[in-house]
Design an enzyme around this catalytic site. Structure first.
Site, PDB file in Angstrom:
ATOM      1  N   ASN B  58      30.601   3.469  -7.170  1.00  0.00           N
ATOM      2  CA  ASN B  58      30.222   3.754  -8.567  1.00  0.00           C
ATOM      3  C   ASN B  58      31.346   3.387  -9.524  1.00  0.00           C
ATOM      4  OD1 ASN B  58      28.872   6.968  -7.561  1.00  0.00           O
ATOM      5  ND2 ASN B  58      27.816   5.004  -7.689  1.00  0.00           N
ATOM      6  N   ASP B 119      17.556   6.325 -12.145  1.00  0.00           N
ATOM      7  CA  ASP B 119      17.535   5.131 -11.316  1.00  0.00           C
ATOM      8  C   ASP B 119      16.331   5.098 -10.398  1.00  0.00           C
ATOM      9  OD1 ASP B 119      17.994   7.067  -9.555  1.00  0.00           O
ATOM     10  OD2 ASP B 119      19.778   6.185  -8.662  1.00  0.00           O
ATOM     11  N   CYS B 163       1.975   4.100 -18.770  1.00  0.00           N
ATOM     12  CA  CYS B 163       0.793   3.432 -19.338  1.00  0.00           C
ATOM     13  C   CYS B 163       0.451   2.123 -18.635  1.00  0.00           C
ATOM     14  CB  CYS B 163       1.007   3.126 -20.824  1.00  0.00           C
ATOM     15  SG  CYS B 163       0.393   4.433 -21.923  1.00  0.00           S
ATOM     16  N   CYS B 175       1.868  -6.315  12.420  1.00  0.00           N
ATOM     17  CA  CYS B 175       2.025  -7.355  13.439  1.00  0.00           C
ATOM     18  C   CYS B 175       3.105  -8.351  13.068  1.00  0.00           C
ATOM     19  CB  CYS B 175       0.765  -8.160  13.714  1.00  0.00           C
ATOM     20  SG  CYS B 175      -0.729  -7.538  13.158  1.00  0.00           S
TER      21      CYS B 175
END
Lengths: 339, 691
Positions: B58, B119, B163, B175
């Site tokens: 970070n 996030d 929306c 598969c």
């Protein structure tokens, strides 16, 4: 990423600690860019809130060294956006007051302060940097430093924020960079009758661009057709920049919140004198005092990103004048050509 | 503290800043920058919430945090650092999930504006509903790489966050993963499944062994009827069990019984299973056949102990022999940690856990080698396996700056000025890099969150889905409810209760057995979010490997009835017009940025530059659109925990996948969704991630 731009590749290897710290950005601009950053030496002249924002972003990116240059003291106005200087440092030198917090941002970057005036700095001084970023200076001084930088081959940025309004000018001379050309290409399909799928493919392309000096902006007359056309197209930002720079050179200072009403009067006067009946509204003049943090974050973020582009030689730096309009939050580029 | 100094702001704005109360949701990349801007602008009444702790990765952008803060609460450290910028501010920090029941509608109502810097999509959806319900303006923001975006969400005026349908995350047929991989991502997903088979929580859809029922494996005559293996419908189930549960459980037990012998395990996964696949010769008529590898041939001396130098070379592509070494070492470490766990606890895959990441990188590459697929470096595999979104300081700073500029506009009620703004790397046609929208997109009248009487259609295989799956996979994971009550509209009977235990007896029953069949309408109510939604059920028989349900945003598309005709012509049209929201919930405009263009963009557009990254997320890490498979999300960091359904959705573990809006939650099929309001009271969910 992945393509050689020039022959003098930085021979550095990133340490494990650097790889970890810079992981999220290496995933964006690649290892090569991070190595280039690792060798870059940057001068930030003018440690206002804007200087502090640019400094923060540049230090976080992992450059080699940053020198902070300022001969002015920390003032009350700095509390509006200069977060590198602590409150208690009021009255002490702004560059020195910013050192402690600047260093805490990234211990891997070499950070130093210089309390001399920019005006006393000669060619020798600037030769030690790859990029020079100057704010808070008059046009005469910006021109002087730009000329020195152009002679030395050093990349130069002039930038400023007044209240919520800001700009930068890029003087990069000849600049080579790599740009990814991104295209969608049809993907080989595994099954017949399947709709063709597309995938992104990007090809690095090497380019070169020529950036004119700061004088091209100074030589642009407000009465010229080219100036008028730009105003019409993108709004009164260029005019506002012109008014503010005129204010600074005339009054040897910027508009002050302490004399708000009187300075608004002066600003209106310069505006009407430059371009009568312009679309530059009084409302836009009301937010030009001190440096307001979110606006400084925007302009400082854009400038730092441009410096990173220049250093990494990745992506085209915008050519060549950026204006931030606080009314709409639009940030746009004007191309100021030499005559 | 601009507002504390007379004359800096116009007087009206100065007053507003001084007296306003602001909530910042998320103390990550954007959140740190927003908080700095707020205190310096002179806001003095600020609350900030984030459940995350600080990670080393970070520090390249979350500038309120330094090395000595790693492991501490983001919200608390952010508060302390911001106070040093302006000691006069009053900041309340919550190290907590914003979806916790402690933060109900009354909590949200206290604020004049909410700035969200999240996030992950699930938390964004939740905050959207809370702000709509509390009628508090929400400034929503996100970034991904060079792209950023800020938009205002205000009830009745703008579109809400939900929306527009968001892009579903990419998922792969079973598969492809088990039998016929053709891209690196297929092998990476397989490797993560293998990790879970051996050490993690078993997931029903995470088989790694060859799938004998692959329709591609049968030849034409078989397909028509007579089957040598198994192929008719009835046998299918039995076979699924055979290949699925039974074998899976056995794999874990078998590995344990072998004492996690590297050579034995390696040969099983990369030799015996591959040989078995080769026997399904129809698969290889049109594809290049895989080439099994053998432990003894690769490493005649066996694996050396200890970490090798090459294992640290994250940017290099390892050879198969190197992969085998790394496989052996990772297996040793993982099995040791696994055996230390108590009871039914399992390991949770984490991209930042070295042996777990090494294991996946090595296995994915060995499998890629076998199938003649391009091999990748550990660094690249980590991006894909962990759904990492690149993040830089500058984009976050710019985006957070715009966010606070918009907060000024909101306080001044200058709504017209609050159009969404996008940050772009390259210029758009109007020479902009910070691009304001030209207009406010209207709220979607059929939005299943903010419309007056929200409804969706649900195409679902009522003969395969049980009530628990309806709750966990559809209502919670896909529609982001926290703790729904569901009743059958026609009879009023309660199908799912939010009270623990009340409807447990229904859980294992199939929808069809509960008489939830085509045409039935379900009323769902999430008390905490104050969100009510009608779901119109439409049955379909799902094919093998096909998703068992799909949410249809506009229920009218499901049931074109005469009387609806007019509306259904108009309404869907409008939806189409709108821009697509990308993963992060952000919109990605078709051209650069906003703009007027209304065409709905095909997923693929020729040369549209920077929008390869459509996602914006915020910050950090988090998910990416290509996120493999939903089930990869971890429900919680590192330690083994049981995951509750609700947790799953919300949790975003920082960097992971979860997030972003992107998507992950939608994996299972449904793509479009939307919904509506909020209020108080479900069970707290543990994690959110913010950043």
């Amino acid at each position: 990423m992945g393509m050689e731009v020039d022959t003098n590749e930085p021979a550095v290897e990133l340490t494990e600690a650097e790889n970890e710290l810079y992981d999220r950005q290496i995933r964006l601009w690649g290892l090569e860019s991070q190595k280039r950053l690792r060798t870059a030496r940057i001068l930030i002249a003018g440690l206002s809130g804007l200087g502090a924002e640019i400094t923060k972003n540049i230090i976080l990116s992992g450059v080699n060294s940053v020198k902070l240059l300022d001969d002015k003291p920390v003032t009350e106005a700095d509390f509006c956006s200069q977060f590198l200087a602590a409150r208690e440092s009021l009255g002490s030198n702004r560059a020195e007051a910013s050192l402690l917090r600047a260093r805490a941002l990234n211990p891997m970057v070499d950070i130093s302060a210089d309390t001399q005036s920019l005006k006393e700095k000669t060619s020798e001084f600037f030769a030690d940097f790859d990029v020079v970023v100057v704010s808070g200076e008059t046009n005469e001084e910006l021109l002087r430093v730009d000329n020195i930088c152009r002679e030395l081959g050093v990349k130069f940025y002039a930038t400023d924020v007044w209240g919520m309004f800001g700009f930068y000018f890029a003087s990069l001379q000849k600049h080579k960079y790599v740009e990814d050309l991104v295209k969608y290409i049809p993907k080989a399909s595994t099954k017949p009758n399947e709709k063709t799928k597309y995938e992104l493919s990007s090809t690095p392309v090497q380019r070169e661009m020529e950036y004119p000096g700061y004088s091209t902006w100074l030589n642009l007359e407000t009465s010229s057709r080219s100036f008028q056309r730009k105003l019409k197209k993108s709004g009164p930002g260029l005019l506002l920049l012109n008014v503010l720079q005129k204010f600074r050179s005339t009054h040897k200072r910027d508009p002050s919140y302490k004399t708000r009403e009187a300075d608004l009067e002066l600003l209106r006067g310069i505006r009407d004198d430059q371009v009568p009946n312009s679309s530059l509204a009084d409302e836009a003049l009301g937010v030009l005092f001190a440096q307001i943090s979110p606006a400084v974050a925007i302009v400082g973020g854009v400038v730092a990103q441009e410096v990173i582009k220049v250093v990494t030689k990745l992506e085209a730096p915008h050519r060549n004048l950026f204006v931030f309009d606080p009314q709409t939050c639009a940030g746009y580029i004007e191309n100021i050509e030499a005559n | 503290m601009a507002a504390a100094i007379d004359g800096v702001f116009p007087a009206s704005l100065q007053e507003l800043v001084k007296k306003s109360k602001v909530l910042v949701v998320g103390a990550g990349g954007i959140g740190c920058e927003v908080l700095k801007n707020l205190v310096l602008s002179g806001f003095t009444d600020i609350e900030i919430i984030d459940l995350d702790t600080i990670d080393l990765s970070n520090l390249n952008r979350q500038f309120l945090f330094h090395r000595e803060h790693v492991g501490k609460s983001k919200a608390r450290v952010a508060r302390e650092s911001a106070l040093s910028f302006n000691p006069d501010a009053k900041i309340t920090a919550y190290h907590d999930s914003v979806t916790s029941t402690d933060y109900g509608v009354n909590f949200f109502k206290k604020f004049d504006v909410v700035l969200s810097a999240l996030d992950n999509r699930a938390a964004r959806n939740h905050v959207n509903r809370m702000c709509l319900n509390a009628d508090v303006p929400l400034v929503e923001s996100g970034t991904s790489g060079y792209n950023g975006q800020v938009e205002l969400i205000k009830r009745g005026l703008t579109q809400c966050y939900e929306c527009m349908p968001k892009e579903a995350q990419r998922s792969f047929p079973g598969c492809t993963i088990r039998n016929t991989p053709s891209e690196p991502i297929h092998c990476i997903v397989w490797a993560k499944h293998l990790f879970n088979q051996l050490f993690g929580e078993s997931q029903e859809d995470e088989d790694i062994s060859p799938d004998a029922a692959d329709p591609d494996a049968k030849d034409a005559s078989e397909k028509e009827g007579e089957s040598t293996t198994v192929s008719n419908e009835k046998d299918k189930e039995a076979e699924d069990t055979a290949n699925g549960n039974v074998v899976r459980i056995n794999t874990r037990q078998w590995a344990k019984d072998c004492n996690y012998d590297a050579g034995k395990l390696f040969n099983k996964f990369f030799n015996e299973d591959i040989n078995y696949l080769l026997q399904m010769s129809n698969l290889w008529k049109t594809r290049k056949a895989p080439v099994p590898v053998q432990w003894d041939t690769l490493l005649p001396e066996g694996a050396a102990d200890g970490e090798k130098e090459f294992a640290k070379q994250h940017h290099k592509v390892w050879s198969v022999e190197e992969c085998a070494h790394i496989f052996a070492n990772a297996l040793k470490e993982l099995s040791a940690s696994f055996l230390k766990l108590e009871g039914d606890d399992t390991l949770v895959w984490d991209k930042d856990d070295r042996p777990a990441m090494d294991f996946v990188a090595a296995c994915a590459n060995v499998r890629s080698h076998i199938f003649n697929i391009e091999q990748k470096s550990r660094f690249e595999i980590k991006s894909m396996a962990g759904n990492i979104i690149p993040a830089i300081a500058t984009t976050n700073a710019i985006t957070a700056g715009i966010s606070v500029m918009r907060a000024f506009n909101v306080l001044e009620s200058k709504w017209e000025q609050c159009k969404a703004v996008y940050t772009r790397l390259r210029l758009n046609a109007r020479n902009q890099i910070l691009v304001p929208e030209l207009f406010f997109p209207k709220p979607n009248p059929n939005c299943y969150v903010c419309s007056s009487d929200p409804a969706i259609g649900l195409k679902i295989d009522t003969k395969k889905v049980n009530i628990k799956q309806l709750r966990d996979d559809v209502l919670v994971k896909t529609l982001n409810m926290l703790n729904p009550d569901v009743t059958v509209e026609s009879t009023g009977s309660i199908l799912i209760s939010s009270e623990e235990g009340e409807t447990e007896c229904n859980e294992d029953k199939l929808l069809a057995d509960m008489n939830i069949v085509d045409g039935v309408i379900l009323k769902c109510d999430d008390f905490f979010q104050n969100y009510e939604l009608s779901i119109i059920i439409s049955h379909f028989d799902s094919e093998r490997d096909e998703a068992v349900f799909e949410v249809v945003a506009d229920p009218k598309q499901l049931q074109p009835k005469e009387q609806d005709k007019e509306e259904s012509v108009a309404a869907p049209e409008e939806t189409k017009v709108a821009k697509k929201r990308s993963a992060n919930g952000n919109e990605v405009a078709a051209d650069e940025g906003p703009s007027t263009s209304k065409k709905s963009r095909p997923t693929i557009v020729e040369d549209d530059d920077d929008d390869d990254c459509l996602l914006i997320e915020d910050e950090d890490e988090t998910a990416q659109e290509e996120a493999p498979v939903a089930s990869d999300k971890l429900s919680s960091p590192k330690t083994a925990t049981k995951r509750k359904p609700s947790t799953d959705v919300i949790d975003a573990d920082e960097d992971i996948t979860e997030i972003l809006d992107s998507s992950d939650e939608e994996e299972a099929g449904p793509t479009k969704c939307k919904r509506s309001r909020l209020d108080e009271q479900p069970k707290p969910v543990e994690i959110i991630n913010i950043d």
